[in-house]
Design a protein around this motif. Structure first.
Motif, PDB file in Angstrom:
ATOM      1  N   ILE A  18      43.163   9.989  20.090  1.00 31.80           N
ATOM      2  CA  ILE A  18      43.822  10.275  18.817  1.00 31.80           C
ATOM      3  C   ILE A  18      44.761  11.454  18.987  1.00 31.80           C
ATOM      4  N   PRO A  19      46.060  11.193  19.109  1.00 30.06           N
ATOM      5  CA  PRO A  19      47.029  12.274  19.312  1.00 30.06           C
ATOM      6  C   PRO A  19      47.025  13.244  18.132  1.00 30.06           C
ATOM      7  N   PRO A  20      47.450  14.486  18.356  1.00 27.60           N
ATOM      8  CA  PRO A  20      47.573  15.445  17.256  1.00 27.60           C
ATOM      9  C   PRO A  20      48.424  14.869  16.129  1.00 27.60           C
ATOM     10  N   ASP A  21      47.992  15.093  14.914  1.00 26.07           N
ATOM     11  CA  ASP A  21      48.660  14.500  13.754  1.00 26.07           C
ATOM     12  C   ASP A  21      48.717  15.537  12.635  1.00 26.07           C
ATOM     13  N   PRO A  22      49.855  16.211  12.452  1.00 29.17           N
ATOM     14  CA  PRO A  22      49.958  17.259  11.434  1.00 29.17           C
ATOM     15  C   PRO A  22      49.631  16.761  10.023  1.00 29.17           C
ATOM     16  N   VAL A  23      49.996  15.537   9.704  1.00 26.81           N
ATOM     17  CA  VAL A  23      49.724  15.010   8.364  1.00 26.81           C
ATOM     18  C   VAL A  23      48.222  14.931   8.113  1.00 26.81           C
ATOM     19  N   LEU A  24      47.487  14.391   9.063  1.00 24.21           N
ATOM     20  CA  LEU A  24      46.040  14.296   8.897  1.00 24.21           C
ATOM     21  C   LEU A  24      45.391  15.674   8.919  1.00 24.21           C
ATOM     22  N   ASP A  25      45.919  16.577   9.742  1.00 25.71           N
ATOM     23  CA  ASP A  25      45.396  17.943   9.773  1.00 25.71           C
ATOM     24  C   ASP A  25      45.569  18.621   8.416  1.00 25.71           C
ATOM     25  N   ILE A  26      46.748  18.462   7.830  1.00 24.20           N
ATOM     26  CA  ILE A  26      47.009  19.056   6.516  1.00 24.20           C
ATOM     27  C   ILE A  26      46.108  18.436   5.456  1.00 24.20           C
ATOM     28  N   GLN A  29      42.804  20.116   5.832  1.00 23.89           N
ATOM     29  CA  GLN A  29      42.903  21.529   5.456  1.00 23.89           C
ATOM     30  C   GLN A  29      43.018  21.695   3.943  1.00 23.89           C
ATOM     31  N   SER A  30      43.844  20.881   3.312  1.00 23.31           N
ATOM     32  CA  SER A  30      44.025  20.997   1.866  1.00 23.31           C
ATOM     33  C   SER A  30      42.755  20.594   1.128  1.00 23.31           C
ATOM     34  N   SER A  31      42.040  19.624   1.662  1.00 24.23           N
ATOM     35  CA  SER A  31      40.780  19.210   1.042  1.00 24.23           C
ATOM     36  C   SER A  31      39.746  20.333   1.121  1.00 24.23           C
ATOM     37  N   ALA A  32      39.656  20.956   2.288  1.00 21.74           N
ATOM     38  CA  ALA A  32      38.705  22.059   2.453  1.00 21.74           C
ATOM     39  C   ALA A  32      39.086  23.242   1.574  1.00 21.74           C
ATOM     40  N   ALA A  33      40.387  23.554   1.510  1.00 18.98           N
ATOM     41  CA  ALA A  33      40.853  24.687   0.706  1.00 18.98           C
ATOM     42  C   ALA A  33      40.563  24.487  -0.770  1.00 18.98           C
ATOM     43  N   ALA A  34      40.574  23.227  -1.219  1.00 17.77           N
ATOM     44  CA  ALA A  34      40.309  22.921  -2.626  1.00 17.77           C
ATOM     45  C   ALA A  34      38.818  22.814  -2.921  1.00 17.77           C
ATOM     46  N   GLY A  35      37.990  22.973  -1.894  1.00 16.66           N
ATOM     47  CA  GLY A  35      36.551  22.937  -2.097  1.00 16.66           C
ATOM     48  C   GLY A  35      35.952  21.551  -2.169  1.00 16.66           C
ATOM     49  N   GLY A  68      39.681  13.184  -0.525  1.00 17.69           N
ATOM     50  CA  GLY A  68      40.973  13.828  -0.297  1.00 17.69           C
ATOM     51  C   GLY A  68      42.025  12.921   0.317  1.00 17.69           C
ATOM     52  N   ALA A  69      41.708  11.635   0.444  1.00  9.09           N
ATOM     53  CA  ALA A  69      42.631  10.590   0.932  1.00  9.09           C
ATOM     54  C   ALA A  69      42.745  10.541   2.452  1.00  9.09           C
ATOM     55  N   TYR A  70      41.798  11.124   3.167  1.00 11.19           N
ATOM     56  CA  TYR A  70      41.858  11.074   4.633  1.00 11.19           C
ATOM     57  C   TYR A  70      41.716   9.633   5.132  1.00 11.19           C
ATOM     58  N   SER A  71      40.666   8.944   4.701  1.00 14.54           N
ATOM     59  CA  SER A  71      40.503   7.541   5.099  1.00 14.54           C
ATOM     60  C   SER A  71      41.589   6.668   4.483  1.00 14.54           C
ATOM     61  N   GLU A  96      43.689  14.807  -7.604  1.00 14.79           N
ATOM     62  CA  GLU A  96      44.887  15.637  -7.532  1.00 14.79           C
ATOM     63  C   GLU A  96      45.194  16.032  -6.088  1.00 14.79           C
ATOM     64  N   VAL A  97      44.155  16.437  -5.364  1.00 13.30           N
ATOM     65  CA  VAL A  97      44.329  16.779  -3.957  1.00 13.30           C
ATOM     66  C   VAL A  97      44.741  15.542  -3.166  1.00 13.30           C
ATOM     67  N   ALA A  98      44.090  14.429  -3.439  1.00 12.54           N
ATOM     68  CA  ALA A  98      44.379  13.186  -2.726  1.00 12.54           C
ATOM     69  C   ALA A  98      45.824  12.753  -2.936  1.00 12.54           C
ATOM     70  N   TYR A  99      46.299  12.841  -4.179  1.00 10.53           N
ATOM     71  CA  TYR A  99      47.665  12.404  -4.458  1.00 10.53           C
ATOM     72  C   TYR A  99      48.672  13.247  -3.682  1.00 10.53           C
ATOM     73  N   SER A 100      48.433  14.557  -3.639  1.00 10.36           N
ATOM     74  CA  SER A 100      49.323  15.428  -2.875  1.00 10.36           C
ATOM     75  C   SER A 100      49.329  15.040  -1.399  1.00 10.36           C
ATOM     76  N   ASN A 101      48.162  14.714  -0.862  1.00 12.22           N
ATOM     77  CA  ASN A 101      48.076  14.315   0.538  1.00 12.22           C
ATOM     78  C   ASN A 101      48.757  12.977   0.790  1.00 12.22           C
ATOM     79  N   ILE A 102      48.642  12.063  -0.158  1.00 12.28           N
ATOM     80  CA  ILE A 102      49.290  10.750  -0.036  1.00 12.28           C
ATOM     81  C   ILE A 102      50.806  10.912  -0.035  1.00 12.28           C
ATOM     82  N   VAL A 103      51.304  11.761  -0.919  1.00 10.31           N
ATOM     83  CA  VAL A 103      52.751  12.021  -0.966  1.00 10.31           C
ATOM     84  C   VAL A 103      53.210  12.662   0.331  1.00 10.31           C
TER      85      VAL A 103
END
Length: 223
Positions: A18-26, A29-35, A68-71, A96-103
């Motif tokens: 699985i190559p590094p993927d900034p989108v999936l990393d974000i 990260q955003s899911s964890a930051a939102a609790g 958080g929309a990871y899957s 709300e977090v998921a939608y931001s990640n999807i966008v």
């Protein structure tokens, strides 16, 4: 075998395949930051979902449980440009977090995020007479898994692939006397699945960074 060793093997697999993927990393990260709870699939499990969707040739996917929309992102990436993924999330904060990640993933034109109780939205989908889904991923509240399975069958066709996560629950699924509603929900789900003539199914135990669990793999074979 220890959890530390399972984690190390998962890292080894992830580094290889699985190559590094900034989108999936974000997304993580955003899911964890939102609790949000850390219930997302692992990277290698996400890659498995993508591969299964590609093998299936899926054009339409239903996901019950967005978090958080990871899957969601893994699955949506398997779709053609005119594909469609409907994902259901009960918690407005998670949505709300998921939608931001999807966008952020560039998938807002493919992914339809619906907010509300899944059983209510599934009823609405049936009323909308949506076409049967090619793939359905169940990963939400476990006490309702038996009902999610019933709806998945209503919204499927012969050939549909249904995947259900967390069906082993650290081995507690074998405890018929468990007071845990999650365990009892999964046990009832498995019992219904085993006696359902419209499907061919199995369950697989897994270990890794998400601990000891498993998933069910279900192919609809008849209406």
């Amino acid at each position: 075998m220890t959890q530390e060793q399972w984690n190390a093997v998962d890292r080894y697999i992830t580094d290889l395949f699985i190559p590094p993927d900034p989108v999936l990393d974000i997304t993580l990260q955003s899911s964890a930051a939102a609790g949000l709870p850390p219930h997302n699939v692992s990277p290698n499990q996400g890659k498995l979902l993508l591969l299964l969707a590609q093998i299936q040739g899926a054009r339409t996917i239903l996901e019950i449980g967005t978090l958080g929309a990871y899957s969601t992102i893994w699955l949506a990436r398997a779709l053609p440009t005119d594909g469609r993924l409907i994902t259901l999330e009960a918690n407005p904060k998670h949505a709300e977090v998921a939608y931001s990640n999807i966008v952020n993933a560039g998938l807002k034109d493919i992914v339809d995020l619906r907010v509300g109780q899944a059983l209510d939205i599934l009823t609405q989908l049936a009323a909308e007479e949506v076409s049967p889904f090619d793939l359905i991923f169940i990963d939400a509240d476990k006490p309702n898994n038996p009902e999610y399975l019933k709806w998945a069958l209503k919204l499927s066709r012969p050939g549909t692939l249904i995947i259900a996560d967390n069906v082993v629950r650290n081995g507690t699924v074998i405890d018929s006397n468990s007071n845990d509603p999650n365990v009892q929900g999964i046990r009832r789900f498995n019992e219904i699945l085993a006696s359902e003539p419209r499907v061919s199914a199995t369950a697989i135990q897994t270990v890794g960074s998400k601990g000891y669990d498993g998933f069910a793999l279900i192919r609809v074979i008849a209406d």
